[in-house]
Design an enzyme around this catalytic site. Structure first.
Site, short mmCIF file in Angstrom:
data_model
loop_
_atom_site.label_atom_id
_atom_site.label_comp_id
_atom_site.label_asym_id
_atom_site.label_seq_id
_atom_site.Cartn_x
_atom_site.Cartn_y
_atom_site.Cartn_z
N HIS A 1 0.87 -1.18 0.00
CA HIS A 1 0.00 0.00 0.00
C HIS A 1 0.90 1.22 0.00
O HIS A 1 1.70 1.40 0.91
CB HIS A 1 -0.89 -0.02 1.24
CG HIS A 1 -1.88 1.11 1.31
ND1 HIS A 1 -2.80 1.18 2.33
CD2 HIS A 1 -2.11 2.18 0.53
CE1 HIS A 1 -3.55 2.27 2.16
NE2 HIS A 1 -3.14 2.89 1.07
N SER B 1 -6.83 4.22 -6.34
CA SER B 1 -8.09 4.90 -6.03
C SER B 1 -7.86 6.13 -5.15
O SER B 1 -6.81 6.30 -4.54
CB SER B 1 -9.07 3.94 -5.36
OG SER B 1 -8.54 3.47 -4.15
N LEU C 1 -3.21 9.64 -3.95
CA LEU C 1 -3.62 8.41 -4.63
C LEU C 1 -3.24 7.22 -3.76
O LEU C 1 -2.09 7.09 -3.35
CB LEU C 1 -2.90 8.32 -5.98
CG LEU C 1 -2.98 7.00 -6.74
CD1 LEU C 1 -4.41 6.70 -7.16
CD2 LEU C 1 -2.07 7.04 -7.95
N HIS C 2 -4.22 6.36 -3.47
CA HIS C 2 -3.95 5.10 -2.78
C HIS C 2 -3.60 4.07 -3.84
O HIS C 2 -4.40 3.84 -4.76
CB HIS C 2 -5.17 4.64 -1.98
CG HIS C 2 -5.43 5.46 -0.78
ND1 HIS C 2 -4.84 5.21 0.45
CD2 HIS C 2 -6.22 6.55 -0.59
CE1 HIS C 2 -5.25 6.10 1.32
NE2 HIS C 2 -6.09 6.93 0.72
N ALA C 3 -2.44 3.48 -3.73
CA ALA C 3 -1.97 2.48 -4.69
C ALA C 3 -1.80 1.16 -3.96
O ALA C 3 -1.07 1.09 -2.96
CB ALA C 3 -0.67 2.94 -5.32
#
Length: 197
Positions: A80, A135, A149-151
């Site tokens: 994450h 997302s 941005l969450h990756a």
């Protein structure tokens, strides 16, 4: 999502991870503290390149002229990462216009590269061919008023965390869907000033 209406500047003080000055403009965010080494658990003295940081990678950090990348305080998936633009005026997805499409493409490329690099490490719980997901939280469900941005390299740790980042919900939008909406705004002739709402 329609066009955003003008909003009055925020009152001075600290809210949702952002400090506002006397004019109500963004002064800095908690991400600036992290970048500068002022985060209490992430001093500069422990910082290493993100690719070299052992899992989960809390001491890892990477940046270029546009963005910074690091593991959040509470990672939710096998890998994450947060990809954060250095422009503190971008409070959330509603601040984006078609003129930000190049920045969003850069954020996506950076996220994918770093997730794949981390998934290849022997200590990563992600498999080398894992699914990636990108997302953003949508206001008012975002925790920090600085676009990020969450990756993820899947799977998520728990079902509850999966629900928190569930795409196509009122609280979460995928990177691809956000870009598609911005392109639609651009195609509708609203130009670079048209914002999502």
């Amino acid at each position: 999502m329609g066009l955003a209406l003008s909003r009055a500047p925020a009152a001075p003080g600290f809210r949702k991870g952002v400090w506002y000055d006397a004019q109500g403009c963004v002064d800095r965010s908690v991400y600036d503290d992290l970048r500068e080494g002022a985060h209490p658990h992430r001093p500069l003295s422990r910082r290493v390149l993100l690719a070299e940081a052992p899992h989960p990678g809390f001491d890892g950090f990477w940046e270029d002229d546009l963005v910074m990348v690091f593991v959040p305080d509470k990672p939710c998936a096998a890998e994450h990462l947060l990809v954060v633009p250095k422009d503190t005026e971008l409070r959330n997805v509603h601040a984006l216009t078609p003129e930000h499409l190049a920045l969003l493409a850069h954020m996506r490329a950076v996220a994918q590269r770093h997730l794949r690099d981390r998934a290849r490490r022997g200590d990563s719980p992600a498999s080398r061919d894992c699914r990636l997901e990108l997302s953003y939280h949508v206001p008012p469900f975002n925790s920090i008023d600085h676009l990020h941005l969450h990756a993820f390299a899947l799977p998520f740790d728990t079902i509850a965390r999966r629900v928190k980042y569930l795409p196509h919900t009122p609280w979460c939008v995928t990177h691809d869907r956000l870009v598609a909406k911005l392109r639609a705004v651009e195609a509708a002739g609203r130009g670079a000033r048209g914002k999502l709402r």
